[in-house]
Design a protein around this motif. Structure first.
Motif, short mmCIF file in Angstrom:
data_model
loop_
_atom_site.label_atom_id
_atom_site.label_comp_id
_atom_site.label_asym_id
_atom_site.label_seq_id
_atom_site.Cartn_x
_atom_site.Cartn_y
_atom_site.Cartn_z
N ILE A 48 4.72 69.84 35.21
CA ILE A 48 4.97 70.96 36.14
C ILE A 48 6.17 70.64 37.01
CG2 ILE A 48 4.04 72.21 38.12
CD1 ILE A 48 1.27 71.98 36.74
N GLN A 49 6.24 69.40 37.52
CA GLN A 49 7.39 69.00 38.31
C GLN A 49 8.68 69.07 37.49
OE1 GLN A 49 6.70 65.06 39.81
NE2 GLN A 49 5.01 65.71 41.15
N ILE A 52 9.76 72.67 37.11
CA ILE A 52 10.36 73.22 38.33
C ILE A 52 11.80 72.74 38.48
CG2 ILE A 52 10.25 73.15 40.86
CD1 ILE A 52 7.16 73.09 40.53
N ILE A 53 12.03 71.46 38.28
CA ILE A 53 13.39 70.92 38.42
C ILE A 53 14.32 71.53 37.38
CG2 ILE A 53 14.77 68.81 38.10
CD1 ILE A 53 13.41 69.01 40.79
N ILE A 55 14.06 74.41 35.74
CA ILE A 55 14.29 75.83 36.00
C ILE A 55 15.25 76.05 37.16
CG2 ILE A 55 13.16 77.94 36.85
CD1 ILE A 55 12.87 77.45 33.86
N LEU A 56 15.08 75.29 38.25
CA LEU A 56 15.96 75.46 39.40
C LEU A 56 17.40 75.08 39.06
CD1 LEU A 56 13.71 74.24 42.34
CD2 LEU A 56 14.44 76.57 41.83
N SER A 80 17.78 73.98 44.72
CA SER A 80 17.65 72.98 43.66
C SER A 80 17.88 71.57 44.20
CB SER A 80 18.59 73.28 42.50
OG SER A 80 19.92 73.06 42.87
N PHE A 83 14.65 70.50 46.22
CA PHE A 83 13.54 70.18 45.33
C PHE A 83 13.80 68.90 44.54
CE2 PHE A 83 11.74 74.28 46.22
CZ PHE A 83 10.38 74.08 46.01
N SER A 84 15.04 68.67 44.12
CA SER A 84 15.36 67.44 43.40
C SER A 84 15.13 66.23 44.29
CB SER A 84 16.80 67.47 42.90
OG SER A 84 16.98 68.45 41.92
#
Length: 93
Positions: A48-49, A52-53, A55-56, A80, A83-84
């Motif tokens: 999941i993580q 997310i990374i 996709i962003l 992005s 989140f990274s």
């Protein structure tokens, strides 16, 4: 908010130069985050993580390639990057 406005104006003025630099930097940071995520295993939480990374980073690269408004690409760059960094820190602990 004033800092955000100043950086957005600067990004908008020099978008031709800042876009390639931002793509390279953000992609490298996303790759580092993906590496740290996968170093902790391949369970559902890590996937999941990683999703997310990925996709962003793809959203930001797509915004640059499709020549979206500077505000949209700048906001995606911030999102992005945050989140990274967050996922790198979380997976280091």
């Amino acid at each position: 908010m004033k800092i955000y406005q100043n950086y957005l104006e600067e990004y908008t003025k020099g978008i031709i130069g800042y876009s390639p630099i931002a793509i390279i930097g953000q992609s490298c940071l996303g790759s580092v985050a993906a590496m740290f995520i996968l170093m902790n295993g391949n369970s559902t939480i890590q996937m999941i993580q990683l999703f997310i990374i990925t996709i962003l980073c793809m959203f930001f690269n797509g915004a640059i390639l499709s020549q979206q408004k500077p505000r949209i690409s700048f906001n995606l760059l911030i999102l992005s990057t945050v989140f990274s960094i967050l996922f790198v820190v979380l997976n280091l602990l």
